[in-house]
Write an enzyme that holds these catalytic residues in place. Structure first.
Site, mmCIF file in Angstrom:
data_model
loop_
_atom_site.group_PDB
_atom_site.id
_atom_site.type_symbol
_atom_site.label_atom_id
_atom_site.label_comp_id
_atom_site.label_asym_id
_atom_site.label_seq_id
_atom_site.Cartn_x
_atom_site.Cartn_y
_atom_site.Cartn_z
ATOM 1 N N MET A 1 -0.862 20.679 29.104
ATOM 2 C CA MET A 1 -0.374 21.217 27.822
ATOM 3 C C MET A 1 0.865 20.448 27.384
ATOM 4 O O MET A 1 1.785 20.233 28.177
ATOM 5 C CB MET A 1 -0.014 22.698 27.966
ATOM 6 C CG MET A 1 -1.192 23.649 28.109
ATOM 7 S SD MET A 1 -2.341 23.632 26.720
ATOM 8 C CE MET A 1 -1.299 24.185 25.364
ATOM 9 N N MET B 1 -7.120 33.695 23.371
ATOM 10 C CA MET B 1 -5.811 34.251 23.774
ATOM 11 C C MET B 1 -5.912 35.770 23.880
ATOM 12 O O MET B 1 -6.573 36.404 23.056
ATOM 13 C CB MET B 1 -4.752 33.898 22.729
ATOM 14 C CG MET B 1 -4.613 32.419 22.464
ATOM 15 S SD MET B 1 -3.220 32.086 21.360
ATOM 16 C CE MET B 1 -3.524 30.347 20.987
ATOM 17 N N ASP C 1 -3.204 18.683 24.973
ATOM 18 C CA ASP C 1 -3.386 19.716 23.942
ATOM 19 C C ASP C 1 -2.024 20.196 23.467
ATOM 20 O O ASP C 1 -1.244 20.717 24.265
ATOM 21 C CB ASP C 1 -4.193 20.874 24.556
ATOM 22 C CG ASP C 1 -4.412 22.030 23.603
ATOM 23 O OD1 ASP C 1 -4.199 21.857 22.381
ATOM 24 O OD2 ASP C 1 -4.792 23.115 24.090
ATOM 25 N N SER D 1 -9.250 21.471 17.807
ATOM 26 C CA SER D 1 -9.024 22.902 18.000
ATOM 27 C C SER D 1 -9.150 23.577 16.644
ATOM 28 O O SER D 1 -8.511 23.165 15.680
ATOM 29 C CB SER D 1 -7.622 23.139 18.567
ATOM 30 O OG SER D 1 -7.223 24.465 18.293
ATOM 31 N N GLY E 1 -0.633 26.999 17.276
ATOM 32 C CA GLY E 1 -0.847 25.631 16.813
ATOM 33 C C GLY E 1 0.372 25.165 16.027
ATOM 34 O O GLY E 1 1.283 25.939 15.726
ATOM 35 N N MET F 1 -6.435 31.232 27.513
ATOM 36 C CA MET F 1 -5.025 31.600 27.674
ATOM 37 C C MET F 1 -4.980 33.104 27.924
ATOM 38 O O MET F 1 -4.602 33.892 27.052
ATOM 39 C CB MET F 1 -4.244 31.170 26.430
ATOM 40 C CG MET F 1 -4.092 29.652 26.359
ATOM 41 S SD MET F 1 -3.588 29.049 24.751
ATOM 42 C CE MET F 1 -5.197 28.808 24.011
ATOM 43 N N HIS G 1 -12.841 22.611 20.903
ATOM 44 C CA HIS G 1 -11.887 23.264 21.803
ATOM 45 C C HIS G 1 -11.575 24.626 21.173
ATOM 46 O O HIS G 1 -10.992 24.700 20.097
ATOM 47 C CB HIS G 1 -10.651 22.377 21.903
ATOM 48 C CG HIS G 1 -9.529 22.936 22.713
ATOM 49 N ND1 HIS G 1 -9.369 22.664 24.058
ATOM 50 C CD2 HIS G 1 -8.477 23.721 22.375
ATOM 51 C CE1 HIS G 1 -8.269 23.256 24.506
ATOM 52 N NE2 HIS G 1 -7.707 23.913 23.504
ATOM 53 N N ASP H 1 -9.712 28.154 21.344
ATOM 54 C CA ASP H 1 -8.532 28.748 21.978
ATOM 55 C C ASP H 1 -8.666 30.267 22.076
ATOM 56 O O ASP H 1 -8.534 30.986 21.086
ATOM 57 C CB ASP H 1 -7.285 28.376 21.179
ATOM 58 C CG ASP H 1 -6.908 26.917 21.352
ATOM 59 O OD1 ASP H 1 -6.708 26.502 22.504
ATOM 60 O OD2 ASP H 1 -6.831 26.193 20.343
ATOM 61 N N HIS I 1 -10.552 27.355 25.955
ATOM 62 C CA HIS I 1 -9.237 27.252 26.588
ATOM 63 C C HIS I 1 -8.751 28.679 26.768
ATOM 64 O O HIS I 1 -8.329 29.331 25.818
ATOM 65 C CB HIS I 1 -8.310 26.431 25.671
ATOM 66 C CG HIS I 1 -6.915 26.318 26.180
ATOM 67 N ND1 HIS I 1 -5.878 25.815 25.420
ATOM 68 C CD2 HIS I 1 -6.363 26.639 27.387
ATOM 69 C CE1 HIS I 1 -4.761 25.826 26.128
ATOM 70 N NE2 HIS I 1 -5.024 26.340 27.317
HETATM 71 C C1 DX5 Z 1 -2.008 26.099 21.587
HETATM 72 C C2 DX5 Z 1 -3.465 25.741 21.671
HETATM 73 C C3 DX5 Z 1 -3.771 24.425 21.074
HETATM 74 C C4 DX5 Z 1 -3.403 24.296 19.631
HETATM 75 C C5 DX5 Z 1 -3.462 22.877 19.176
HETATM 76 O O1 DX5 Z 1 -1.777 27.230 22.328
HETATM 77 O O2 DX5 Z 1 -3.881 25.711 23.005
HETATM 78 O O3 DX5 Z 1 -5.139 24.112 21.290
HETATM 79 O O4 DX5 Z 1 -4.213 25.057 18.800
HETATM 80 O O5 DX5 Z 1 -2.994 22.807 17.871
HETATM 81 P P1 DX5 Z 1 -1.980 21.678 17.414
HETATM 82 O O6 DX5 Z 1 -2.709 20.373 17.552
HETATM 83 O O7 DX5 Z 1 -1.691 22.032 16.007
HETATM 84 O O8 DX5 Z 1 -0.781 21.739 18.293
HETATM 85 ZN ZN ZN Z 2 -5.836 24.833 23.386
#
Ligand code: DX5
Ligand code: ZN
Length: 230
Positions: free
Chosen positions: A143, A42, A177, A13, A150, A74, A38, A40, A72
């Site tokens: 999740m 949001m 994840d 990610s 992160g 969100m 991946h 993310d 991903h």
């Molecule tokens: C969180 C994201 C993850 C995150 C993973 O909302 O969906 O993909 O960035 O990062 P780490 O591995 O640092 O938890």
């Molecule tokens: Zn993610």
């Protein structure tokens, strides 16, 4: 499908990388052995954070030909972004089961648009919320942190969901994840996950290729032994 047909895939990610260098960071991770990226997305509504969306992916796409890009999503209304994401060149559209009242419809629309279908589950959501849709999906994402940021702590109690999915769907791609790294990869692999998202553990590592290679070895070892098929 037999368990040995499962492939281990590591998808870093980029969320916690230097986003002003999204392309070079992506290239660096791919050179270090990443199988896919991946990304993310949001919307500040489904989760309390904002990142980037399909316009950014569209710019990245031609610079990374042939690289599998998963977004991903969100976001609160996943149906809204299917067409623009397909147009941007996304390979897999992973949306949250909690974000729609018509999961089957979103799955169908994603597939019709030419992308692979991923269904994601927040930590508080029971695995039964997706069990009826597995046939419409290419992958289920369990999740292991609350989505949004992160660098959070891995929730080991999510492994029951992974184990349940692996037992009932031996050939399904199952992704984990959140908080996944060298300290937690064994739990994920033992439970049956074969697609591994890792953010800070890879981005912040002195030698990301070593972290990716180690995680791969652990996951492949469990796939070969048939763990998760229990
Ligand atoms: C969180 C994201 C993850 C995150 C993973 O909302 O969906 O993909 O960035 O990062 P780490 O591995 O640092 O938890
Ligand atoms: Zn993610």
């Amino acid at each position: 499908m037999a368990k040995h047909e499962l492939l281990c895939k590591i998808g870093p990610s980029v969320l916690n990388s230097d986003l002003s260098k999204l392309y070079s960071e992506s290239e660096r991770l791919l050179k270090c052995g990443a199988d896919y990226l991946h990304l993310d997305v949001m919307d500040g509504h489904f989760v309390p954070n904002i990142t980037f969306g399909h316009p950014v992916v569209k710019c990245l796409r031609p610079k990374l030909p042939g690289i599998f890009l998963e977004t991903h999503m969100m976001v609160s209304n996943p149906e809204q972004w299917i067409e623009p994401s397909a147009d941007a060149g996304v390979d897999q559209y992973t949306f949250h089961v909690e974000a729609t009242s018509d999961v089957a419809r979103v799955c169908r629309k994603v597939r019709e648009s030419g992308m692979k279908v991923g269904i994601a589950l927040k930590p508080g959501t029971d695995v039964t919320a997706v069990s009826g849709y597995v046939d419409l999906a290419d992958m289920v994402l369990v999740m292991t942190v609350e989505p949004g940021f992160g660098g959070q702590k891995f929730m080991a109690d999510m492994m029951g969901k992974v184990r349940w999915l692996r037992r009932h769907h031996p050939g399904l791609d199952i992704e984990v994840d959140g908080g996944v790294g060298l300290a937690t990869i064994d739990a994920c692999a033992e439970a049956g996950a074969n697609m591994i998202v890792s953010g800070t553990a890879v981005i912040g590592a002195e030698d990301p290729s070593k972290v990716i290679a180690t995680m791969r070895r652990v996951v492949e070892g469990h796939i070969t032994r048939g763990d998760g098929d229990r």
